[in-house]
Scaffold this motif. Structure first.
Motif, PDB file in Angstrom:
ATOM      1  N   VAL A 177      21.736  45.397 -31.423  1.00  0.00           N
ATOM      2  CA  VAL A 177      23.033  44.724 -32.025  1.00  0.00           C
ATOM      3  C   VAL A 177      23.243  45.681 -33.390  1.00  0.00           C
ATOM      4  N   LEU A 178      22.428  45.837 -34.195  1.00  0.00           N
ATOM      5  CA  LEU A 178      22.767  46.570 -35.326  1.00  0.00           C
ATOM      6  C   LEU A 178      22.534  48.125 -35.374  1.00  0.00           C
ATOM      7  N   GLU A 179      22.071  48.479 -34.646  1.00  0.00           N
ATOM      8  CA  GLU A 179      22.160  49.993 -34.445  1.00  0.00           C
ATOM      9  C   GLU A 179      23.422  50.496 -33.656  1.00  0.00           C
ATOM     10  N   GLU A 180      24.064  49.668 -32.499  1.00  0.00           N
ATOM     11  CA  GLU A 180      25.043  50.057 -31.810  1.00  0.00           C
ATOM     12  C   GLU A 180      26.283  49.247 -32.425  1.00  0.00           C
ATOM     13  N   HIS A 181      26.276  48.369 -33.363  1.00  0.00           N
ATOM     14  CA  HIS A 181      27.370  47.804 -34.046  1.00  0.00           C
ATOM     15  C   HIS A 181      28.227  46.903 -32.972  1.00  0.00           C
ATOM     16  N   VAL A 182      27.197  46.115 -32.275  1.00  0.00           N
ATOM     17  CA  VAL A 182      28.020  45.100 -31.156  1.00  0.00           C
ATOM     18  C   VAL A 182      28.879  44.336 -31.852  1.00  0.00           C
ATOM     19  N   SER A 183      30.200  44.159 -31.274  1.00  0.00           N
ATOM     20  CA  SER A 183      31.113  43.381 -31.821  1.00  0.00           C
ATOM     21  C   SER A 183      31.061  41.936 -31.276  1.00  0.00           C
ATOM     22  N   TYR A 236      29.474  40.699 -27.815  1.00  0.00           N
ATOM     23  CA  TYR A 236      28.441  39.430 -27.809  1.00  0.00           C
ATOM     24  C   TYR A 236      28.928  38.074 -26.937  1.00  0.00           C
TER      25      TYR A 236
END
Length: 282
Positions: free
Chosen positions: A50-56, A60
Motif C-alpha cells: 500500500v505504501l510503496e504503490e501509493h494505493v488510493s 482499497y
C-alpha cells in the motif's frame, strides 16, 4: 437438462469449498508465536505494498469489495490453489529425493473407485478425446519395486471440466484409484485431457481481467501415489508441446513433470510411460 458447458464459477467454487470442508483439516499444531510471525509478515507485506504503490481509497475499497466477492463465489480454494499453493508445495517437498510433486488443486476427491492394474477409468460411452494409455512402475529410492502401490488419478475431460464440479458429467468420470501389480507396474487407460481456463465468470476471473492476465492451465493428469511405509506424493503431469506449459497460471509446471506421449502401435490413441519413486516415511 443442464450440461457441463453451462457450469458456472459460483457453482464450481461452492463445490470446491464444500469439498474442502469435508476432506481437509482446519487446524494445525502451530504455536501463538508462529501464528504471530506468519500473520504479521503477511499483514506487513500488504501494508508495505500500500505504501510503496501509493494505493488510493478507491483502489482499497475495490479490493474490499473483491475480497467479499471471492467469499460469496466460494472461490477461496481456487484463488489459494492457483496463486499460493505452489509455494507451499515447494516447502513441503523440499527434502524429497524421489519423484517431484506439485499442487493438488481444488478438484481432488477421496475414495474414487478402485481397480487392479491394468485399469480403465470410468468414462462415458462416447467420451470425447484421444485415448491415452498411461503406464509405469512405482519403486522406492533404492530402485526396488513397491508391490500394490496405489495410483489415484483424476483429470479434466476433453472440454476442460471435472466430474462432480460441473453438471451433466457422471459422478466418477475420469477418476479412479489403480493398484499396481506385484512388480509395482501399472497401466491406466483413459483419455488425454485438454488445456482449460480456470473459471472466469467469478471473482478470480475479475482479477484476471483487471490485471490483463490469461486464465489458462496446460493439460494435465492429477496423481497421488502411495505405498505402505512410504511418503505419499501428490503431483501433476503435463504434455510436451502444450502452449501453456511455459506460462501456467498456477505456476505448477516443473521440467521433470512434462510427458512426451507417442502414438500406439495398434493405432488406438497415444501412450506414455512415467515411473514414480517414493521416499521412505520419516
Amino acid at each position: 437438462m443442464t450440461t457441463e458447458t453451462q457450469a458456472t464459477a459460483a457453482a464450481s467454487g461452492a463445490g470446491a469449498t464444500a469439498r474442502f470442508r469435508e476432506n481437509k483439516q482446519f487446524t494445525a499444531n502451530t504455536s501463538q508465536e508462529r501464528v504471530s510471525t506468519i500473520a504479521g509478515r503477511v499483514i506487513k507485506a500488504i501494508n508495505d505494498t500500500v505504501l510503496e504503490e501509493h494505493v488510493s481509497y478507491d483502489e482499497y475499497n475495490a479490493l474490499k469489495a473483491w475480497l467479499i466477492k471471492v467469499g460469496e463465489d466460494g472461490e477461496w480454494p481456487l484463488f489459494l490453489d492457483v496463486w499460493v499453493e505452489h509455494s507451499v508445495e515447494e516447502v513441503a517437498n523440499a527434502n524429497r529425493h524421489g519423484s517431484k510433486g506439485t499442487i493438488e488443486g481444488p478438484y481432488y476427491l477421496p475414495n474414487s473407485p478402485e481397480q487392479n492394474s491394468p485399469a480403465t477409468l470410468p468414462m462415458r460411452d462416447d467420451e470425447p478425446g484421444t485415448p491415452l494409455l498411461f503406464q509405469g512402475q512405482v519403486t522406492n529410492v533404492a530402485g526396488q519395486a513397491l508391490p500394490g502401490a496405489k495410483i489415484e488419478i483424476w483429470h479434466a475431460d476433453d472440454l476442460g471440466f471435472y466430474s462432480q464440479f460441473a453438471p451433466g458429467i457422471p459422478e466418477w468420470n475420469l477418476r479412479g484409484a489403480v493398484v499396481a501389480d506385484q512388480d509395482g507396474n501399472f497401466q491406466v487407460h483413459t483419455m488425454q485431457p485438454a488445456p482449460y481456463q480456470i473459471p472466469t465468470d467469478g471473482a478470480c476471473g475479475q482479477l484476471i481481467a483487471a490485471a490483463g492476465w490469461h486464465a489458462w492451465r496446460p493439460a494435465h493428469l492429477h496423481l497421488k501415489v502411495s505405498a505402505p511405509e512410504h511418503q505419499l506424493i501428490t503431483t501433476q503431469l503435463y504434455f510436451e508441446g502444450d502452449e501453456h506449459v511455459a506460462d501456467d497460471i498456477a505456476s505448477a509446471v516443473k521440467p521433470e513433470l512434462v510427458l512426451a506421449p507417442t502414438d500406439r502401435a495398434d493405432g488406438i490413441g497415444r501412450e506414455v510411460t512415467y515411473n514414480f519413486v517414493l521416499d521412505p516415511q520419516d
